[in-house]
Design an enzyme around this catalytic site. Structure first.
Site, PDB file in Angstrom:
ATOM      1  N   GLY A 101     -51.440 -25.595  -6.145  1.00 43.47           N
ATOM      2  CA  GLY A 101     -50.656 -25.390  -7.364  1.00 43.47           C
ATOM      3  C   GLY A 101     -50.885 -23.999  -7.929  1.00 43.47           C
ATOM      4  O   GLY A 101     -51.263 -23.063  -7.213  1.00 43.47           O
ATOM      5  N   ARG A 102     -50.684 -23.905  -9.230  1.00 43.29           N
ATOM      6  CA  ARG A 102     -50.759 -22.599  -9.890  1.00 43.29           C
ATOM      7  C   ARG A 102     -52.105 -21.915  -9.718  1.00 43.29           C
ATOM      8  O   ARG A 102     -52.188 -20.715  -9.447  1.00 43.29           O
ATOM      9  CB  ARG A 102     -50.503 -22.783 -11.391  1.00 43.29           C
ATOM     10  CG  ARG A 102     -49.100 -23.220 -11.724  1.00 43.29           C
ATOM     11  CD  ARG A 102     -49.076 -23.830 -13.116  1.00 43.29           C
ATOM     12  NE  ARG A 102     -49.847 -25.055 -13.116  1.00 43.29           N
ATOM     13  CZ  ARG A 102     -49.401 -26.225 -13.548  1.00 43.29           C
ATOM     14  NH1 ARG A 102     -48.217 -26.306 -14.084  1.00 43.29           N
ATOM     15  NH2 ARG A 102     -50.153 -27.294 -13.490  1.00 43.29           N
ATOM     16  N   ILE A 103     -53.190 -22.685  -9.913  1.00 44.84           N
ATOM     17  CA  ILE A 103     -54.510 -22.042  -9.887  1.00 44.84           C
ATOM     18  C   ILE A 103     -54.842 -21.584  -8.465  1.00 44.84           C
ATOM     19  O   ILE A 103     -55.383 -20.495  -8.258  1.00 44.84           O
ATOM     20  CB  ILE A 103     -55.594 -22.985 -10.434  1.00 44.84           C
ATOM     21  CG1 ILE A 103     -55.274 -23.384 -11.888  1.00 44.84           C
ATOM     22  CG2 ILE A 103     -56.955 -22.306 -10.399  1.00 44.84           C
ATOM     23  CD1 ILE A 103     -56.173 -24.463 -12.464  1.00 44.84           C
ATOM     24  N   HIS A 126     -69.216 -26.390 -15.733  1.00 44.28           N
ATOM     25  CA  HIS A 126     -67.798 -26.560 -16.055  1.00 44.28           C
ATOM     26  C   HIS A 126     -67.318 -25.503 -17.062  1.00 44.28           C
ATOM     27  O   HIS A 126     -66.921 -25.822 -18.183  1.00 44.28           O
ATOM     28  CB  HIS A 126     -67.541 -27.982 -16.591  1.00 44.28           C
ATOM     29  CG  HIS A 126     -66.103 -28.420 -16.415  1.00 44.28           C
ATOM     30  ND1 HIS A 126     -65.755 -29.725 -16.205  1.00 44.28           N
ATOM     31  CD2 HIS A 126     -64.941 -27.725 -16.432  1.00 44.28           C
ATOM     32  CE1 HIS A 126     -64.436 -29.821 -16.096  1.00 44.28           C
ATOM     33  NE2 HIS A 126     -63.924 -28.619 -16.225  1.00 44.28           N
ATOM     34  N   ILE A 127     -67.346 -24.244 -16.599  1.00 45.95           N
ATOM     35  CA  ILE A 127     -66.959 -23.141 -17.479  1.00 45.95           C
ATOM     36  C   ILE A 127     -65.697 -22.426 -16.991  1.00 45.95           C
ATOM     37  O   ILE A 127     -65.407 -21.307 -17.405  1.00 45.95           O
ATOM     38  CB  ILE A 127     -68.102 -22.101 -17.626  1.00 45.95           C
ATOM     39  CG1 ILE A 127     -68.510 -21.534 -16.250  1.00 45.95           C
ATOM     40  CG2 ILE A 127     -69.305 -22.718 -18.320  1.00 45.95           C
ATOM     41  CD1 ILE A 127     -69.395 -20.295 -16.352  1.00 45.95           C
ATOM     42  N   VAL A 161     -56.110 -28.959 -18.699  1.00 43.53           N
ATOM     43  CA  VAL A 161     -55.004 -29.100 -17.751  1.00 43.53           C
ATOM     44  C   VAL A 161     -55.150 -30.417 -16.996  1.00 43.53           C
ATOM     45  O   VAL A 161     -54.178 -31.026 -16.575  1.00 43.53           O
ATOM     46  CB  VAL A 161     -54.920 -27.884 -16.790  1.00 43.53           C
ATOM     47  CG1 VAL A 161     -56.062 -27.856 -15.794  1.00 43.53           C
ATOM     48  CG2 VAL A 161     -53.597 -27.894 -16.022  1.00 43.53           C
ATOM     49  N   GLY A 162     -56.411 -30.878 -16.838  1.00 39.99           N
ATOM     50  CA  GLY A 162     -56.660 -32.159 -16.165  1.00 39.99           C
ATOM     51  C   GLY A 162     -56.446 -33.311 -17.143  1.00 39.99           C
ATOM     52  O   GLY A 162     -56.572 -33.145 -18.350  1.00 39.99           O
ATOM     53  N   ARG A 170     -62.239 -30.807 -10.045  1.00 35.63           N
ATOM     54  CA  ARG A 170     -62.939 -31.978 -10.567  1.00 35.63           C
ATOM     55  C   ARG A 170     -64.016 -32.408  -9.590  1.00 35.63           C
ATOM     56  O   ARG A 170     -63.803 -32.391  -8.367  1.00 35.63           O
ATOM     57  CB  ARG A 170     -61.969 -33.151 -10.783  1.00 35.63           C
ATOM     58  CG  ARG A 170     -61.105 -33.021 -12.023  1.00 35.63           C
ATOM     59  CD  ARG A 170     -61.930 -33.049 -13.318  1.00 35.63           C
ATOM     60  NE  ARG A 170     -61.106 -32.906 -14.499  1.00 35.63           N
ATOM     61  CZ  ARG A 170     -60.813 -31.751 -15.103  1.00 35.63           C
ATOM     62  NH1 ARG A 170     -61.284 -30.609 -14.639  1.00 35.63           N
ATOM     63  NH2 ARG A 170     -60.057 -31.746 -16.186  1.00 35.63           N
ATOM     64  N   PRO A 188     -45.176 -28.700  -1.943  1.00 34.74           N
ATOM     65  CA  PRO A 188     -44.504 -27.519  -2.493  1.00 34.74           C
ATOM     66  C   PRO A 188     -43.141 -27.349  -1.817  1.00 34.74           C
ATOM     67  O   PRO A 188     -42.897 -27.921  -0.765  1.00 34.74           O
ATOM     68  CB  PRO A 188     -45.426 -26.364  -2.100  1.00 34.74           C
ATOM     69  CG  PRO A 188     -46.658 -26.960  -1.527  1.00 34.74           C
ATOM     70  CD  PRO A 188     -46.363 -28.369  -1.149  1.00 34.74           C
TER      71      PRO A 188
END
Ligand code: GLV
Ligand code: GLV
Length: 328
Positions: free
Chosen positions: A147-149, A289-290, A60-61, A240, A175
């Protein structure tokens, strides 16, 4: 039409030399966020040439892609939003709980055979409770990026009795104005409010970092921000590494400025080893990073990346094309 497919055989970022051999003439390429040399190779290598129509990243990034370079060349970019939202939100909640409740530290204690030296005691291993309680009836969740997450993470926190939600959003893409009222009604929250970073730092019991990486958001969480946080607050970063100043965080943790941190991403990853100042901090839980690492989600991402690639090659609609004009 015949499509020739060339696949790097390993389950890790491809070698630069292999890429340089294979790229010339390609119409489309699928990349991973770990392919940090890809952008450079593609744009600097003239042989990548006029055939290249699409880059499809299985993420997504997209800060590993040079957006202005590909936009200038008219190359399209596909990415994988939505399909990983739930998996990353799950992990964000897991990290908040793990850090607050000393999950990693106490598990190591048992593994190391030290439980007999630390039997149950009234205040042994106590940490800040994420759920609301008579002692702490208000729980304020702070989000950097909404955002979405972030919203999917908020949804998971509602059953824990969270009362307030505050968030920091990029001034250039706020938003919609009705969002706060909508979420208050939907979740029965006392308030949902867009705030500046100072207020976010001061008022949050947990700060979730869920904004895109890149220069614009670099070190939004720095010594100044950390210094304003509550002593009992937890920082969670599942977006990130560059958003958090690692050195400042290590110092803050070491000095007890905040309670702890849960990081799925760290600046300079994967070069984060035992001598890293954050790895040495007992209240810092670091995962490699999982965030999107469930079989279900990775299959969804791979499928979407493939569909984006095909759409781009055949000049048909891509299911998830990044709008480069709004970002360059
Ligand atoms: C994971 O970090 C992604 O960008 O998909
Ligand atoms: C970021 O891409 C998000 O979905 O929050």
């Amino acid at each position: 039409m015949i499509i020739q497919l060339v696949v790097w055989p390993d389950d890790r970022a491809c070698d630069r030399s292999w890429l340089m051999d294979q790229v010339p003439g390609a119409s489309g390429i699928i990349v991973m966020l770990s392919d940090t040399h890809t952008a450079f190779s593609l744009y600097s290598h003239k042989a990548a040439g006029p055939n290249l129509r699409v880059i499809s990243t299985m993420s997504v990034g997209y800060e590993h892609i040079d957006l202005s370079a590909i936009s200038q060349r008219g190359v399209k970019l596909g990415y994988t939003p939505d399909v990983l939202t739930d998996a990353v939100a799950d992990l964000s909640l897991m990290l908040a709980l793990m850090v607050g409740r000393n999950g990693a530290e106490t598990m190591s204690l048992v593994r190391n055979g030290e439980w007999p030296n630390s039997p149950w005691s009234p205040f042994g291993f106590c940490g800040p409770q994420l759920s609301a309680s008579p002692v702490s009836p208000t729980r304020t969740m702070g989000f950097i990026g909404f955002g979405r997450i972030a919203q999917a993470t908020l949804k998971r926190l509602i059953p824990l009795g969270v009362t307030h939600c505050i968030y920091y959003a990029n001034p250039s893409s706020p938003p919609k104005p009705s969002l706060d009222a909508e979420l208050m009604t939907k979740y029965g929250l006392n308030s949902v409010k867009r705030v500046d970073l100072d207020e976010l730092a001061k008022d949050s019991d947990v700060v979730f970092v869920l904004a895109p990486g890149g220069e614009q958001t670099k070190h939004l969480v720095n010594a100044d921000f950390l210094g304003k946080m509550k002593k009992t607050a937890v920082l969670v970063n599942t977006s990130r590494g560059t958003l958090v100043d690692s050195e400042a965080l290590a110092t803050a943790l070491h000095q007890g400025v905040i309670w702890g941190a849960g990081l799925d991403v760290v600046e300079g990853e994967p070069q984060v080893t035992a001598d890293h100042p954050l790895v040495k901090e007992p209240r810092c839980v670091i995962l490699p990073h999982i965030g999107s690492a469930t079989l279900e989600t990775r299959l969804g991402m791979a499928t979407l990346a493939a569909k984006n690639l095909l759409g781009g090659i055949f000049e048909e609609a891509m299911p998830a094309e990044l709008n480069l004009k709004s970002r360059t």
